[in-house]
Scaffold this motif. Structure first.
Motif, mmCIF file in Angstrom:
data_model
loop_
_atom_site.group_PDB
_atom_site.id
_atom_site.type_symbol
_atom_site.label_atom_id
_atom_site.label_comp_id
_atom_site.label_asym_id
_atom_site.label_seq_id
_atom_site.Cartn_x
_atom_site.Cartn_y
_atom_site.Cartn_z
ATOM 1 N N LEU A 31 0.826 -1.206 0.000
ATOM 2 C CA LEU A 31 0.000 0.000 0.000
ATOM 3 C C LEU A 31 0.860 1.256 0.000
ATOM 4 O O LEU A 31 0.491 2.269 -0.597
ATOM 5 N N ALA A 32 2.025 1.173 0.619
ATOM 6 C CA ALA A 32 2.935 2.325 0.600
ATOM 7 C C ALA A 32 3.463 2.571 -0.810
ATOM 8 O O ALA A 32 3.600 3.713 -1.255
ATOM 9 N N ALA A 33 3.753 1.481 -1.523
ATOM 10 C CA ALA A 33 4.291 1.601 -2.883
ATOM 11 C C ALA A 33 3.198 1.864 -3.906
ATOM 12 O O ALA A 33 3.416 2.569 -4.903
ATOM 13 N N LYS A 34 2.024 1.300 -3.663
ATOM 14 C CA LYS A 34 0.907 1.416 -4.610
ATOM 15 C C LYS A 34 -0.348 1.802 -3.825
ATOM 16 O O LYS A 34 -1.149 0.938 -3.468
ATOM 17 N N PRO A 35 -0.515 3.068 -3.520
ATOM 18 C CA PRO A 35 -1.573 3.507 -2.591
ATOM 19 C C PRO A 35 -2.980 3.532 -3.178
ATOM 20 O O PRO A 35 -3.689 4.538 -3.105
ATOM 21 N N PHE A 36 -3.378 2.412 -3.767
ATOM 22 C CA PHE A 36 -4.727 2.304 -4.311
ATOM 23 C C PHE A 36 -5.337 0.971 -3.889
ATOM 24 O O PHE A 36 -4.651 -0.051 -3.826
ATOM 25 N N VAL A 37 -6.627 1.008 -3.597
ATOM 26 C CA VAL A 37 -7.385 -0.217 -3.334
ATOM 27 C C VAL A 37 -8.480 -0.315 -4.388
ATOM 28 O O VAL A 37 -8.884 0.681 -4.986
ATOM 29 N N VAL A 38 -8.948 -1.535 -4.629
ATOM 30 C CA VAL A 38 -10.001 -1.745 -5.625
ATOM 31 C C VAL A 38 -11.283 -2.133 -4.906
ATOM 32 O O VAL A 38 -11.257 -2.909 -3.944
ATOM 33 N N VAL A 39 -12.393 -1.567 -5.341
ATOM 34 C CA VAL A 39 -13.680 -1.899 -4.741
ATOM 35 C C VAL A 39 -14.038 -3.327 -5.127
ATOM 36 O O VAL A 39 -14.069 -3.676 -6.307
ATOM 37 N N ARG A 40 -14.274 -4.149 -4.114
ATOM 38 C CA ARG A 40 -14.565 -5.552 -4.384
ATOM 39 C C ARG A 40 -16.065 -5.835 -4.241
ATOM 40 O O ARG A 40 -16.817 -5.021 -3.712
ATOM 41 N N ARG A 41 -16.457 -7.007 -4.716
ATOM 42 C CA ARG A 41 -17.869 -7.383 -4.693
ATOM 43 C C ARG A 41 -18.186 -8.056 -3.358
ATOM 44 O O ARG A 41 -17.938 -9.233 -3.156
ATOM 45 N N ALA A 42 -18.714 -7.286 -2.449
ATOM 46 C CA ALA A 42 -19.099 -7.798 -1.137
ATOM 47 C C ALA A 42 -20.038 -6.780 -0.515
ATOM 48 O O ALA A 42 -20.137 -5.642 -0.977
ATOM 49 N N ALA A 43 -20.726 -7.186 0.525
ATOM 50 C CA ALA A 43 -21.625 -6.265 1.216
ATOM 51 C C ALA A 43 -20.817 -5.354 2.131
ATOM 52 O O ALA A 43 -19.949 -5.815 2.869
ATOM 53 N N PHE A 45 -20.796 -2.222 5.199
ATOM 54 C CA PHE A 45 -21.537 -2.065 6.442
ATOM 55 C C PHE A 45 -21.207 -0.721 7.073
ATOM 56 O O PHE A 45 -20.092 -0.217 6.977
ATOM 57 N N GLU A 46 -22.205 -0.103 7.679
ATOM 58 C CA GLU A 46 -22.051 1.131 8.466
ATOM 59 C C GLU A 46 -21.219 2.183 7.723
ATOM 60 O O GLU A 46 -20.266 2.740 8.265
ATOM 61 N N GLY A 47 -21.586 2.441 6.455
ATOM 62 C CA GLY A 47 -20.887 3.477 5.718
ATOM 63 C C GLY A 47 -19.480 3.115 5.295
ATOM 64 O O GLY A 47 -18.654 3.991 5.037
ATOM 65 N N ARG A 48 -19.211 1.825 5.211
ATOM 66 C CA ARG A 48 -17.878 1.364 4.816
ATOM 67 C C ARG A 48 -17.963 0.595 3.508
ATOM 68 O O ARG A 48 -18.847 -0.243 3.321
ATOM 69 N N ILE A 49 -17.017 0.873 2.625
ATOM 70 C CA ILE A 49 -16.973 0.268 1.295
ATOM 71 C C ILE A 49 -16.046 -0.951 1.317
ATOM 72 O O ILE A 49 -14.909 -0.856 1.806
ATOM 73 N N PRO A 50 -16.470 -2.106 0.778
ATOM 74 C CA PRO A 50 -15.569 -3.261 0.705
ATOM 75 C C PRO A 50 -14.490 -3.039 -0.351
ATOM 76 O O PRO A 50 -14.808 -2.729 -1.503
ATOM 77 N N VAL A 51 -13.244 -3.155 0.050
ATOM 78 C CA VAL A 51 -12.136 -2.937 -0.879
ATOM 79 C C VAL A 51 -11.112 -4.058 -0.743
ATOM 80 O O VAL A 51 -11.113 -4.806 0.236
ATOM 81 N N GLY A 52 -10.246 -4.163 -1.733
ATOM 82 C CA GLY A 52 -9.199 -5.165 -1.715
ATOM 83 C C GLY A 52 -7.849 -4.561 -2.047
ATOM 84 O O GLY A 52 -7.765 -3.573 -2.782
ATOM 85 N N ILE A 53 -6.808 -5.148 -1.486
ATOM 86 C CA ILE A 53 -5.436 -4.712 -1.750
ATOM 87 C C ILE A 53 -4.750 -5.801 -2.561
ATOM 88 O O ILE A 53 -4.820 -6.983 -2.223
ATOM 89 N N GLU A 188 -28.332 -22.388 -20.813
ATOM 90 C CA GLU A 188 -29.560 -22.470 -20.014
ATOM 91 C C GLU A 188 -29.420 -21.686 -18.714
ATOM 92 O O GLU A 188 -30.344 -21.021 -18.264
ATOM 93 N N SER A 189 -28.259 -21.782 -18.095
ATOM 94 C CA SER A 189 -27.979 -21.021 -16.882
ATOM 95 C C SER A 189 -26.509 -20.628 -16.892
ATOM 96 O O SER A 189 -25.691 -21.248 -17.575
ATOM 97 N N LEU A 190 -26.172 -19.600 -16.152
ATOM 98 C CA LEU A 190 -24.787 -19.179 -16.074
ATOM 99 C C LEU A 190 -24.498 -18.626 -14.701
ATOM 100 O O LEU A 190 -25.399 -18.324 -13.911
ATOM 101 N N LEU A 191 -23.211 -18.486 -14.406
ATOM 102 C CA LEU A 191 -22.769 -18.064 -13.085
ATOM 103 C C LEU A 191 -22.838 -16.545 -12.972
ATOM 104 O O LEU A 191 -22.276 -15.834 -13.802
ATOM 105 N N LEU A 192 -23.535 -16.080 -11.950
ATOM 106 C CA LEU A 192 -23.614 -14.654 -11.656
ATOM 107 C C LEU A 192 -22.909 -14.409 -10.332
ATOM 108 O O LEU A 192 -23.247 -15.012 -9.314
ATOM 109 N N LYS A 193 -21.917 -13.534 -10.351
ATOM 110 C CA LYS A 193 -21.209 -13.168 -9.120
ATOM 111 C C LYS A 193 -21.961 -12.022 -8.455
ATOM 112 O O LYS A 193 -22.144 -10.964 -9.056
ATOM 113 N N THR A 194 -22.410 -12.235 -7.229
ATOM 114 C CA THR A 194 -23.139 -11.210 -6.494
ATOM 115 C C THR A 194 -22.417 -10.908 -5.191
ATOM 116 O O THR A 194 -21.495 -11.629 -4.793
#
Length: 208
Positions: A31-43, A45-53, A188-194
């Motif tokens: 994070l010090a070298a690359k100070p960016f996080v990516v918004v990930r697919r998750a719920a 909570f309490e005004g907080r965004i799920p992110v990944g490093i 007929e059906s396919l995978l949906l990431k939620t």
């Protein structure tokens, strides 16, 4: 400001992140070298965004949360497609996944698709840091809140398959995301990431 999956957020202070598990040793340095996080697919909570490093390897991925008030610098894939930073980098001369973006842009414009680069290429274009390499695939996202005609999906896949790099496209439907390649086959059906996990659906726009 609506923050969506795949958006990148600049984070200059590790202490601003809310972590529910122990933080791996590699996270601080990355994070010090690359100070960016990516918004990930998750719920969130309490005004907080799920992110990944992102770490150096695929196994180095760490999920945490970022308070909404800390999301001052957000860069979306669509913003990258609009601003076209790949035109200003010499890296396009050595990395095919960057070099082909002009052609991708022309194709998406002709098909009237809202799109943008994600993965290592998107991260590099947003951060200005060298995260892609000569063997990198090109990951793309298409935002499509209305049902995408299967014939258009097939046409996109056919065109993209002619490019000199492997291209993976995820379609964000508003209910989750699915593979453009899988959707184009008319299965007929396919995978949906939620945000509640993957599920098999018949219609990725209605979640059933």
């Amino acid at each position: 400001m609506e923050i969506k999956t795949h958006d990148l957020i600049r984070v200059d202070d590790l202490s601003k992140l809310v972590c529910l598990t122990d933080v791996p040793q590699w996270v601080g340095g990355e994070l010090a070298a690359k100070p960016f996080v990516v918004v990930r697919r998750a719920a969130g909570f309490e005004g907080r965004i799920p992110v990944g490093i992102r770490g150096e390897t695929r196994s180095q991925r760490f999920g945490c949360f970022l308070p909404v008030e800390e999301c001052s610098i957000v860069i979306s894939p669509e913003q990258l497609a609009e601003e076209k930073p790949w035109k200003k980098t010499d890296r396009r001369l050595s990395i095919v996944a960057i070099e082909v973006l002009d052609r991708v842009d022309e194709l998406m414009a002709s098909e009237e698709m809202a799109w943008g680069p994600t993965g290592s290429v998107g991260f590099e274009l947003a951060s200005g840091l060298d995260t892609a390499h000569s063997g990198s695939d090109l990951d793309l996202v298409i935002r499509c809140d209305q049902t995408l005609p299967v014939e258009k999906a097939k046409r996109l896949i056919q065109e993209l398959s002619q490019f000199p790099v492997h291209i993976d496209v995820q379609v964000e439907t508003g209910k989750g995301s699915c593979s453009l390649a899988e959707y184009s086959r008319g299965q007929e059906s396919l995978l949906l990431k939620t945000e509640n996990g993957p599920m098999l659906v018949k219609d990725p726009w209605s979640e059933h």
